[in-house]
Each structure stands twice: as structure tokens, then as C-alpha cells.
Design a protein around this motif. Sequence first.
Motif, PDB file in Angstrom:
ATOM      1  N   GLU A 280      -3.569  -9.125   3.267  1.00 55.69           N
ATOM      2  CA  GLU A 280      -3.811  -9.804   4.529  1.00 55.69           C
ATOM      3  C   GLU A 280      -3.011 -11.103   4.626  1.00 55.69           C
ATOM      4  N   ALA A 281      -2.797 -11.789   3.505  1.00 60.41           N
ATOM      5  CA  ALA A 281      -1.965 -12.994   3.513  1.00 60.41           C
ATOM      6  C   ALA A 281      -0.522 -12.629   3.860  1.00 60.41           C
TER       7      ALA A 281
ATOM      8  N   HIS B 121       2.047   0.631  -0.575  1.00 58.74           N
ATOM      9  CA  HIS B 121       0.983   0.096  -1.435  1.00 58.74           C
ATOM     10  C   HIS B 121      -0.387   0.370  -0.817  1.00 58.74           C
ATOM     11  N   ALA B 122      -0.514   0.175   0.502  1.00 60.84           N
ATOM     12  CA  ALA B 122      -1.780   0.437   1.181  1.00 60.84           C
ATOM     13  C   ALA B 122      -2.132   1.923   1.121  1.00 60.84           C
TER      14      ALA B 122
ATOM     15  N   HIS C  55     -10.651   0.687   4.098  1.00 60.24           N
ATOM     16  CA  HIS C  55     -10.033  -0.476   4.744  1.00 60.24           C
ATOM     17  C   HIS C  55      -8.533  -0.505   4.496  1.00 60.24           C
ATOM     18  N   HIS C  56      -8.093   0.095   3.423  1.00 61.10           N
ATOM     19  CA  HIS C  56      -6.657   0.122   3.139  1.00 61.10           C
ATOM     20  C   HIS C  56      -5.903   0.975   4.163  1.00 61.10           C
TER      21      HIS C  56
ATOM     22  N   VAL D 240      -1.908   1.076   8.727  1.00 57.96           N
ATOM     23  CA  VAL D 240      -1.568   1.051  10.156  1.00 57.96           C
ATOM     24  C   VAL D 240      -0.918  -0.283  10.518  1.00 57.96           C
ATOM     25  N   GLY D 241      -1.457  -1.377   9.979  1.00 55.71           N
ATOM     26  CA  GLY D 241      -0.884  -2.695  10.250  1.00 55.71           C
ATOM     27  C   GLY D 241       0.539  -2.825   9.727  1.00 55.71           C
TER      28      GLY D 241
END
Length: 184
Positions: free
Chosen positions: A40-41, A77-78, A87-88, A93-94
Motif C-alpha cells: 500500500e505504501a 507479487h500480489a 485482499h491481495h 487490481v490496483g
Amino acid sequence: MHGPASSGWLLVALCAVTGAYCLLRMRSGAEGERGTAGGEALMGFGMAGMAVPAAVFTPPAWAWPAYAVVFGAAGLHALWAARSGAHHLHHLVGAGAMVYMSLVMAGSPAHAHGGGGSGIPLLTGALLLYFAGYVLLAGVRLVPVAAVAGSGGAGAAGWGDRPELARACRLSMGMAMVAMLLTV
């Protein structure tokens, strides 16, 4: 990747502050939380960099493909981390949305910000729907956590371990993603 400079700077500030808080969350005792906070960072700082007004700084031609590579790696990685938690998939998607926006910016004339309309409308619309839904869901999830946290016992948690702050960061990054996608 946006319109007026003032709204661009607000978006930069929102994303940078969110990224900085996520760095603080990486000091959490739970390893799973540290990894999530790190992703998220990266997203927060990457979005802040993309949102800098073009009147102030126009990135060199190599910047957009570099963004695509960095967020492509974050997406892989996600995808790998999704084996252990749903949540990954949101991080996937992000990261995919960041790769998409980077490629759109790389393909726009003179790599200018805010060209508008140069993306694939169906993909942009699908991403907008996903992130708008995510924002609504994150907002709903935030309300009960804040009410429970205010009922006592939350004073022992450090800044990096407060679930309502982590959810507020996710909400703000979702809103920022909607704002950025509206300009594609």
C-alpha cells in the motif's frame, strides 16, 4: 493525469500522506500486516508521483514504462500473495490499474498529463466501477471499526496497528484511484 493544478496537488498530498502512514504501518508486529502495508505504501507513493501536475514537472519518456514495470512486478507479487488472502486480489487490481494508466500515459502525445480519452473506454469503465464499489465498501467497513475502537481498549494500539486508520488509508487510496481513472 488530471485537470487543474490545485486538485492535482491535493491528490499528490493525499497519496503521499497515505503512503507515509503505510510506511509507519510496516513497523507492525504482524508479518502479514507489514507486507500489506508495504504494498500500500508503494501504491500511495506511486499514485502521488503520477498525480504531480504537468505544469510543474513533465516526466521523461522513460518514466511511464518504468512505472509499468514496477507496478507489473507489484502485481505479480500480489498474485503470488493472493494464495493466502483475498485482499491481495485487490492489490493485484490496483497494480493492474497503475500499469494500465502508465501505458496510457506512455502512449499519449508527448507523454503529457491530462490528455484525457486516450484509454480503452471499456477497461477504464470497468476499473472505475471496481474502485467506486471498493470505495463504498471501504467506507461502510470503516464505520463499525471506528465505533468499536472508540469504545475503549484501543489506547494500547500503536499508530501502525490501528485497523480504522489502515481502512481509512485504503479508502483514501481508492478515492484517489477513482479520481485518476476519471482523467484517463
